[in-house]
Design a protein around this motif. Structure first.
Motif, PDB file in Angstrom:
ATOM      1  N   PRO A 113       0.832  -1.214   0.000  1.00  0.00           N
ATOM      2  CA  PRO A 113       0.000   0.000   0.000  1.00  0.00           C
ATOM      3  C   PRO A 113       0.865   1.263   0.000  1.00  0.00           C
ATOM      4  O   PRO A 113       2.087   1.210   0.180  1.00  0.00           O
ATOM      5  CB  PRO A 113      -0.769  -0.125   1.319  1.00  0.00           C
ATOM      6  CG  PRO A 113       0.213  -0.804   2.228  1.00  0.00           C
ATOM      7  CD  PRO A 113       1.017  -1.750   1.358  1.00  0.00           C
ATOM      8  N   GLY A 114       0.216   2.407  -0.191  1.00  0.00           N
ATOM      9  CA  GLY A 114       0.876   3.693  -0.028  1.00  0.00           C
ATOM     10  C   GLY A 114       1.795   4.069  -1.172  1.00  0.00           C
ATOM     11  O   GLY A 114       1.858   3.390  -2.211  1.00  0.00           O
ATOM     12  N   PRO A 115       2.568   5.147  -0.994  1.00  0.00           N
ATOM     13  CA  PRO A 115       3.430   5.660  -2.068  1.00  0.00           C
ATOM     14  C   PRO A 115       4.482   4.669  -2.563  1.00  0.00           C
ATOM     15  O   PRO A 115       4.936   4.762  -3.703  1.00  0.00           O
ATOM     16  CB  PRO A 115       4.106   6.880  -1.409  1.00  0.00           C
ATOM     17  CG  PRO A 115       3.164   7.302  -0.329  1.00  0.00           C
ATOM     18  CD  PRO A 115       2.554   6.033   0.188  1.00  0.00           C
ATOM     19  N   LEU A 116       4.922   3.729  -1.685  1.00  0.00           N
ATOM     20  CA  LEU A 116       5.907   2.729  -2.104  1.00  0.00           C
ATOM     21  C   LEU A 116       5.406   1.908  -3.287  1.00  0.00           C
ATOM     22  O   LEU A 116       6.198   1.316  -4.037  1.00  0.00           O
ATOM     23  CB  LEU A 116       6.238   1.803  -0.921  1.00  0.00           C
ATOM     24  CG  LEU A 116       7.365   0.783  -1.130  1.00  0.00           C
ATOM     25  CD1 LEU A 116       8.676   1.469  -1.467  1.00  0.00           C
ATOM     26  CD2 LEU A 116       7.516  -0.099   0.111  1.00  0.00           C
ATOM     27  N   LEU A 117       4.109   1.894  -3.494  1.00  0.00           N
ATOM     28  CA  LEU A 117       3.515   1.167  -4.605  1.00  0.00           C
ATOM     29  C   LEU A 117       4.089   1.615  -5.941  1.00  0.00           C
ATOM     30  O   LEU A 117       4.273   0.805  -6.850  1.00  0.00           O
ATOM     31  CB  LEU A 117       1.997   1.379  -4.583  1.00  0.00           C
ATOM     32  CG  LEU A 117       1.140   0.771  -5.696  1.00  0.00           C
ATOM     33  CD1 LEU A 117       1.341  -0.731  -5.772  1.00  0.00           C
ATOM     34  CD2 LEU A 117      -0.324   1.099  -5.451  1.00  0.00           C
ATOM     35  N   TYR A 118       4.409   2.902  -6.058  1.00  0.00           N
ATOM     36  CA  TYR A 118       4.943   3.416  -7.318  1.00  0.00           C
ATOM     37  C   TYR A 118       6.293   2.797  -7.661  1.00  0.00           C
ATOM     38  O   TYR A 118       6.631   2.631  -8.838  1.00  0.00           O
ATOM     39  CB  TYR A 118       5.074   4.943  -7.255  1.00  0.00           C
ATOM     40  CG  TYR A 118       3.762   5.671  -7.296  1.00  0.00           C
ATOM     41  CD1 TYR A 118       3.108   5.918  -8.499  1.00  0.00           C
ATOM     42  CD2 TYR A 118       3.150   6.109  -6.121  1.00  0.00           C
ATOM     43  CE1 TYR A 118       1.899   6.586  -8.536  1.00  0.00           C
ATOM     44  CE2 TYR A 118       1.938   6.771  -6.138  1.00  0.00           C
ATOM     45  CZ  TYR A 118       1.312   7.009  -7.349  1.00  0.00           C
ATOM     46  OH  TYR A 118       0.113   7.671  -7.379  1.00  0.00           O
ATOM     47  N   VAL A 119       7.087   2.461  -6.647  1.00  0.00           N
ATOM     48  CA  VAL A 119       8.379   1.812  -6.884  1.00  0.00           C
ATOM     49  C   VAL A 119       8.171   0.452  -7.547  1.00  0.00           C
ATOM     50  O   VAL A 119       8.872   0.087  -8.494  1.00  0.00           O
ATOM     51  CB  VAL A 119       9.162   1.656  -5.561  1.00  0.00           C
ATOM     52  CG1 VAL A 119      10.454   0.860  -5.799  1.00  0.00           C
ATOM     53  CG2 VAL A 119       9.468   3.015  -4.959  1.00  0.00           C
ATOM     54  N   PHE A 120       7.183  -0.278  -7.053  1.00  0.00           N
ATOM     55  CA  PHE A 120       6.915  -1.598  -7.626  1.00  0.00           C
ATOM     56  C   PHE A 120       6.283  -1.488  -9.019  1.00  0.00           C
ATOM     57  O   PHE A 120       6.488  -2.363  -9.862  1.00  0.00           O
ATOM     58  CB  PHE A 120       6.029  -2.409  -6.683  1.00  0.00           C
ATOM     59  CG  PHE A 120       6.757  -2.912  -5.476  1.00  0.00           C
ATOM     60  CD1 PHE A 120       7.547  -4.047  -5.558  1.00  0.00           C
ATOM     61  CD2 PHE A 120       6.686  -2.236  -4.270  1.00  0.00           C
ATOM     62  CE1 PHE A 120       8.234  -4.519  -4.457  1.00  0.00           C
ATOM     63  CE2 PHE A 120       7.377  -2.682  -3.162  1.00  0.00           C
ATOM     64  CZ  PHE A 120       8.155  -3.826  -3.248  1.00  0.00           C
TER      65      PHE A 120
END
Length: 411
Positions: free
Chosen positions: A306-313
């Motif tokens: 979840p959250g902003p880290l999702l963009y990395v994936f």
């Protein structure tokens, strides 16, 4: 570098440059269909299944027709397909938002799919020969298409978010530019072919010559095609629903969703060029295998983090999906050296478009359960692709392309 050497270098790169720019203008419309999905959901209250049906309409006819165009271009030179198909692809998408009728919307995107299907086999074959067997040059050709994909969310947002679906005719502008680029490339063939540099028409002749060298390896080609199909389902499924998924997982609005789609597409621009360079150093098969392995972990992150880290994936998923993209094309053509048009039609058409056929299943599951539950099965598909690729061996490059590559390196 002398003026003559600079001139010769420019002549060698001009066909790939024009083809890459034209590819960008065509693939805007592949990305545009997925970018339109959130607007169909918000403006017309379509269910997930109904919205994914639009993606299916764009893919279904394309998946059937593209191998047919590949077989036709194996037999006859059809350079006129490039500008005509570019225009058809753009006109279809530009009409998608004009009518409130669901049937007419499906028909419009289906027409666009046919145009895109007609473009790719001839363009891929011409680019393969114009590249002189260079994986990096083919990476640049594929880069054009990926940049078109990446530009689609920006273009659709700028037009549709501002003016609504009724403004979709404005989306025809890239098709007009792409048509002009194709015409320029075809006109240039009369002059650039004089001094050993093959422009599109001349390249087509060399492509036919290359087909008589080497035997077709159908077993390897079928395994490769199966892996590409797995990759396609992941890519198209995420393209259709990543905007809505990210909005749910981050609590953001339309901008957050479109940003995720942009990252998914833009990462391909880097991945495609990197794939060509990695393949030159390490070989195509190892690079493709490792890419599929990376994609398993990356998609798991997209689904569950979840959250902003999702963009990395999302970015890692994009890299895993796109690093092997241009390598799929050249591997397919080298596995079927006597049917390079058919190989291009399958690797760029049937197996890529099959993702759209699976998308309604994802939409139906999302309606019945949740979007995250519907996306979870996508984690397994790159693993299946990796298993199919494990036994593949590097094919030999046809002699015509090998000699052309050597001459290009010598210069």
């Amino acid at each position: 570098m002398s003026a003559n050497q600079t001139s010769r270098t420019g002549q060698r790169t001009r066909p790939i440059t024009l083809l890459s720019l034209g590819h960008a203008c065509v693939d805007v419309y592949q990305g545009a269909v997925a970018a339109l999905v959130p607007f169909f959901v918000s403006e017309r209250s379509y269910s997930y299944a109904a919205a994914s049906g639009i993606v299916l309409a764009a893919s279904l006819l394309s998946s059937v027709v593209q191998p047919l165009f590949g077989a036709l271009t194996d037999k006859w030179a059809m350079p006129w397909l490039l500008p005509v198909s570019t225009l058809v692809g753009g006109v279809g998408v530009s009409l998608a938002g004009v009518s409130d009728s669901y049937a007419l919307t499906l028909a419009a995107v289906a027409i666009s799919g046919i145009g895109i299907a007609a473009y790719h086999p001839e363009a891929a074959r011409v680019a393969r020969v114009a590249s002189r067997g260079s994986h990096t040059a083919m990476g640049w050709f594929s880069l054009g298409g990926n940049l078109g994909f990446a530009a689609a969310p920006l273009l659709v947002s700028a037009v549709i978010a501002t003016y609504g679906l009724r403004a979709s005719p404005l989306l025809v502008v890239p098709a007009l530019a792409g048509t002009a680029l194709c015409v320029a490339a075809l006109r240039g063939s009369a002059t650039t072919g004089m001094k050993g540099t093959k422009a599109p028409a001349a390249a087509t002749a060399d492509a036919r010559a290359s087909r008589v060298v080497g035997r077709d390896d159908w077993a390897s080609f079928i395994k490769l095609s199966g892996a590409i199909a797995c990759r396609s389902i992941v890519f198209v499924g995420l393209s259709a629903f990543i905007s809505l998924h990210v909005r749910q997982r981050t609590g953001g609005g339309e901008v957050s969703g479109m940003a995720a789609l942009f990252v998914l597409y833009l990462g391909g621009a880097v991945g495609t060029v990197a794939g060509g360079k990695f393949a030159t150093r390490h070989g195509r098969i190892p690079v493709v295998q490792w890419s599929y392995a990376l994609t398993v972990l990356a998609v798991a992150g997209v689904v569950f983090v979840p959250g902003p880290l999702l963009y990395v994936f999302v970015a890692l998923t994009s890299a895993g999906l796109y690093v092997p993209f241009s390598l799929h094309i050249t591997l397919g053509q080298d596995y079927l050296p006597q049917r390079v048009g058919t190989a291009g039609g399958v690797t760029l058409g049937l197996t890529v478009s099959i993702g759209g056929i699976a998308t309604p299943l994802i939409g139906a599951l999302a309606d019945a359960a949740s979007l995250r539950t519907a996306l979870a099965p996508l984690i397994a598909l790159p693993a299946v692709g990796w298993l199919l690729l494990r036994t593949l061996k590097e094919p030999e490059m046809p002699d015509v392309l090998r000699s052309a590559s050597a001459r290009g390196a010598a210069r």
